[in-house]
Design a protein around this motif. Structure first.
Motif, PDB file in Angstrom:
ATOM      1  N   VAL A  28       0.829  -1.209   0.000  1.00 39.01           N
ATOM      2  CA  VAL A  28       0.000   0.000   0.000  1.00 39.01           C
ATOM      3  C   VAL A  28       0.858   1.253   0.000  1.00 39.01           C
ATOM      4  O   VAL A  28       0.578   2.219  -0.714  1.00 39.01           O
ATOM      5  CB  VAL A  28      -0.950  -0.003   1.217  1.00 39.01           C
ATOM      6  N   THR A  29       1.927   1.252   0.786  1.00 39.34           N
ATOM      7  CA  THR A  29       2.808   2.417   0.826  1.00 39.34           C
ATOM      8  C   THR A  29       3.378   2.708  -0.560  1.00 39.34           C
ATOM      9  O   THR A  29       3.360   3.843  -1.038  1.00 39.34           O
ATOM     10  CB  THR A  29       3.958   2.197   1.821  1.00 39.34           C
ATOM     11  N   GLY A  30       3.870   1.656  -1.213  1.00 38.71           N
ATOM     12  CA  GLY A  30       4.408   1.843  -2.559  1.00 38.71           C
ATOM     13  C   GLY A  30       3.350   2.269  -3.549  1.00 38.71           C
ATOM     14  O   GLY A  30       3.616   3.081  -4.447  1.00 38.71           O
ATOM     15  N   MET A  97       6.581   0.516 -16.263  1.00 40.47           N
ATOM     16  CA  MET A  97       6.022   1.865 -16.258  1.00 40.47           C
ATOM     17  C   MET A  97       7.070   2.904 -15.884  1.00 40.47           C
ATOM     18  O   MET A  97       6.963   4.076 -16.265  1.00 40.47           O
ATOM     19  CB  MET A  97       4.851   1.950 -15.263  1.00 40.47           C
ATOM     20  N   ALA A  98       8.094   2.503 -15.141  1.00 44.98           N
ATOM     21  CA  ALA A  98       9.123   3.431 -14.695  1.00 44.98           C
ATOM     22  C   ALA A  98      10.150   3.755 -15.772  1.00 44.98           C
ATOM     23  O   ALA A  98      11.023   4.602 -15.559  1.00 44.98           O
ATOM     24  CB  ALA A  98       9.831   2.870 -13.464  1.00 44.98           C
ATOM     25  N   VAL A  99      10.077   3.096 -16.937  1.00 45.28           N
ATOM     26  CA  VAL A  99      11.040   3.358 -18.010  1.00 45.28           C
ATOM     27  C   VAL A  99      10.944   4.824 -18.432  1.00 45.28           C
ATOM     28  O   VAL A  99       9.859   5.318 -18.756  1.00 45.28           O
ATOM     29  CB  VAL A  99      10.768   2.439 -19.218  1.00 45.28           C
ATOM     30  N   GLY A 170       9.783   8.422 -12.184  1.00 43.58           N
ATOM     31  CA  GLY A 170      10.303   7.079 -12.447  1.00 43.58           C
ATOM     32  C   GLY A 170      10.804   6.406 -11.184  1.00 43.58           C
ATOM     33  O   GLY A 170      10.571   5.209 -10.958  1.00 43.58           O
ATOM     34  N   GLY A 171      11.494   7.158 -10.333  1.00 41.34           N
ATOM     35  CA  GLY A 171      11.990   6.599  -9.082  1.00 41.34           C
ATOM     36  C   GLY A 171      10.863   6.176  -8.166  1.00 41.34           C
ATOM     37  O   GLY A 171      10.935   5.136  -7.507  1.00 41.34           O
ATOM     38  N   ALA A 172       9.800   6.978  -8.113  1.00 38.14           N
ATOM     39  CA  ALA A 172       8.660   6.621  -7.270  1.00 38.14           C
ATOM     40  C   ALA A 172       7.976   5.357  -7.781  1.00 38.14           C
ATOM     41  O   ALA A 172       7.537   4.514  -6.987  1.00 38.14           O
ATOM     42  CB  ALA A 172       7.661   7.774  -7.221  1.00 38.14           C
ATOM     43  N   LEU A 173       7.892   5.196  -9.096  1.00 45.01           N
ATOM     44  CA  LEU A 173       7.291   3.987  -9.656  1.00 45.01           C
ATOM     45  C   LEU A 173       8.152   2.753  -9.366  1.00 45.01           C
ATOM     46  O   LEU A 173       7.633   1.668  -9.081  1.00 45.01           O
ATOM     47  CB  LEU A 173       7.081   4.147 -11.160  1.00 45.01           C
ATOM     48  N   LEU A 174       9.476   2.913  -9.416  1.00 44.06           N
ATOM     49  CA  LEU A 174      10.354   1.801  -9.071  1.00 44.06           C
ATOM     50  C   LEU A 174      10.177   1.396  -7.610  1.00 44.06           C
ATOM     51  O   LEU A 174      10.219   0.212  -7.266  1.00 44.06           O
ATOM     52  CB  LEU A 174      11.816   2.172  -9.341  1.00 44.06           C
ATOM     53  N   SER A 179       8.029  -2.585  -3.703  1.00 43.78           N
ATOM     54  CA  SER A 179       7.079  -2.891  -2.629  1.00 43.78           C
ATOM     55  C   SER A 179       6.267  -4.143  -2.953  1.00 43.78           C
ATOM     56  O   SER A 179       5.983  -4.955  -2.063  1.00 43.78           O
ATOM     57  CB  SER A 179       6.153  -1.693  -2.390  1.00 43.78           C
ATOM     58  N   PHE A 180       5.891  -4.342  -4.205  1.00 42.50           N
ATOM     59  CA  PHE A 180       5.161  -5.548  -4.579  1.00 42.50           C
ATOM     60  C   PHE A 180       6.043  -6.791  -4.416  1.00 42.50           C
ATOM     61  O   PHE A 180       5.576  -7.847  -3.968  1.00 42.50           O
ATOM     62  CB  PHE A 180       4.665  -5.451  -6.026  1.00 42.50           C
ATOM     63  N   ALA A 181       7.317  -6.666  -4.789  1.00 43.77           N
ATOM     64  CA  ALA A 181       8.241  -7.793  -4.621  1.00 43.77           C
ATOM     65  C   ALA A 181       8.420  -8.127  -3.144  1.00 43.77           C
ATOM     66  O   ALA A 181       8.455  -9.310  -2.757  1.00 43.77           O
ATOM     67  CB  ALA A 181       9.585  -7.461  -5.257  1.00 43.77           C
TER      68      ALA A 181
END
Length: 399
Positions: A28-30, A97-99, A170-174, A179-181
């Motif tokens: 959730v945080t991510g 998406m972070a590309v 991009g950094g926030a998406l990474l 977080s999912f991993a």
């Protein structure tokens, strides 16, 4: 001697619950970091409140498909395995998406794919939690889970603006992908594998129809869903956070603060509800739903940033009624259909929120953000009063 009430310390003593909670907390945080990043990314590229709100709505609308059609996977397959697979797929999609420089169209398509898996994960958690926390431990466990997940939203929203300003979208998406991993890792190492409650040989469409019947066949469950859908109206403050921040003279950091205010209030509200006896909590469902919307009426006075944050926080405090609605719905639902029924309820909730986001964004194209939020509050008060009346009439002693 009266039995001691089960509290937060008791449920935190359950190893599997700690793992399940940790998985959802980091996820959730991510996820909130990603929502802030996407909202800012689209608004910066288009300078359009409508497009920014549409991007935010894409985090809700795919539940229209994922909720009713895919949530039943956790009834027919091991729920932990369903959650792990969903986490892995979401991590991969968000990483793409972070590309840098990826056009908005592929970003939107990937976002839809990620969101299709969200109701699957949440429905699997709803099916698994009563097995991890049986009996009297379920309600305090659900309350702690919802409260601390909101704390994760506070952290994600509050840090989202700062992180986007520091490391870019991009950094926030990474960070979301990581977080999912991490969520998948917590589940694999801390939660036991369990057999599904219903045979996988049951036809998929038959199971979907059975879950729909479970929801619609009980007036209490329908009323609880209606109360949950009120959130699609008072979500307006989140929907147009970027243009509202601009109206208040702020940037990315203010966007994060506006989004965090509601989540912070929700944490405070659920903490307060946990101290109220169960028989009194049930009577607060309607009044709190009305207050969650009525608080937004103060935005019509065009308060400054501090006043706006206070109003959004108050709305969040009152929105803690969803804790009561959520736990009651799960307890009223049969084990073999819990994930599927929860998926339908989640679909109604998310679709209402998605429509609310889109309508708020379109309204903000023609009206000032503070006026849009106040108008949503007025509509929400009427809707909350109606949903509360449905809940009262659905009680057995009202017949």
């Amino acid at each position: 001697m009266a039995a001691r009430a089960v509290g937060f310390r008791d449920v935190l003593g359950v190893t599997e619950f700690r793992a399940l909670f940790s998985a959802q907390l980091v996820s959730v945080t991510g996820d909130q970091l990603a929502r802030v990043a996407l909202s800012i990314l689209v608004y910066d590229r288009t300078n359009s409140p409508g497009w920014a709100a549409l991007a935010y709505a894409l985090t809700f609308l795919p539940d229209l498909v994922g909720g009713p059609l895919l949530s039943g996977l956790a009834d027919r397959h091991p729920p932990r395995a369903v959650m792990v697979v969903a986490d892995v797929l979401r991590a991969a999609a968000v990483a793409v998406m972070a590309v840098p420089g990826l056009p908005l169209a592929p970003v939107a398509a990937l976002l839809v794919g990620v969101q299709l898996l969200n109701p699957v994960w949440n429905a699997a958690r709803a099916a698994l939690l009563p097995q991890v926390l049986p009996g009297d431990t379920f309600v305090p466990g659900m309350g702690l889970l919802m409260m601390l997940v909101q704390a994760g939203q506070v952290a994600g929203f509050a840090l989202g603006g700062l992180l986007v300003a520091a490391i870019g979208t991009g950094g926030a998406l990474l960070a979301d992908a990581v977080s999912f991993a991490a969520s998948a890792l917590f589940l694999v190492t801390g939660v036991h594998a369990r057999a599904p409650r219903e045979s996988s040989g049951v036809r998929w469409w038959r199971h979907v129809r059975a879950g729909w019947t479970v929801v619609t066949g009980d007036r209490r469950r329908l009323a609880l869903v209606a109360l949950g859908c009120v959130s699609g109206i008072y979500i307006a403050g989140e929907a147009i956070a970027a243009p509202y921040a601009a109206e208040l003279g702020g940037g990315a950091v203010v966007v994060g603060l506006l989004l965090a205010a509601y989540a912070l209030g929700n944490v405070l509200g659920m903490a307060a509800l946990s101290r109220i006896p169960p028989e009194r909590r049930a009577r607060l469902l309607g009044p709190l739903a009305v207050l969650a919307c009525a608080a937004l009426l103060g935005c019509s006075l065009r308060p400054n940033l501090e006043g706006t944050l206070a109003l959004l926080t108050l709305s969040g405090v009152a929105s803690s009624y969803n804790l009561i609605a959520n736990t009651t719905f799960v307890q009223l639902t049969p084990d073999t259909q819990r994930a599927q029924a929860f998926g339908f309820a989640l679909t109604a909730l998310r679709v209402s929120q998605g429509l609310g986001v889109v309508l708020a964004g379109l309204a903000a194209e023609r009206a000032a953000p503070h006026g849009v939020v106040a108008g949503a509050g007025a509509i929400g008060v009427a809707a909350a009063i109606g949903a509360a009346a449905l809940w009262r009439r659905a009680q057995p002693d009202s017949r």
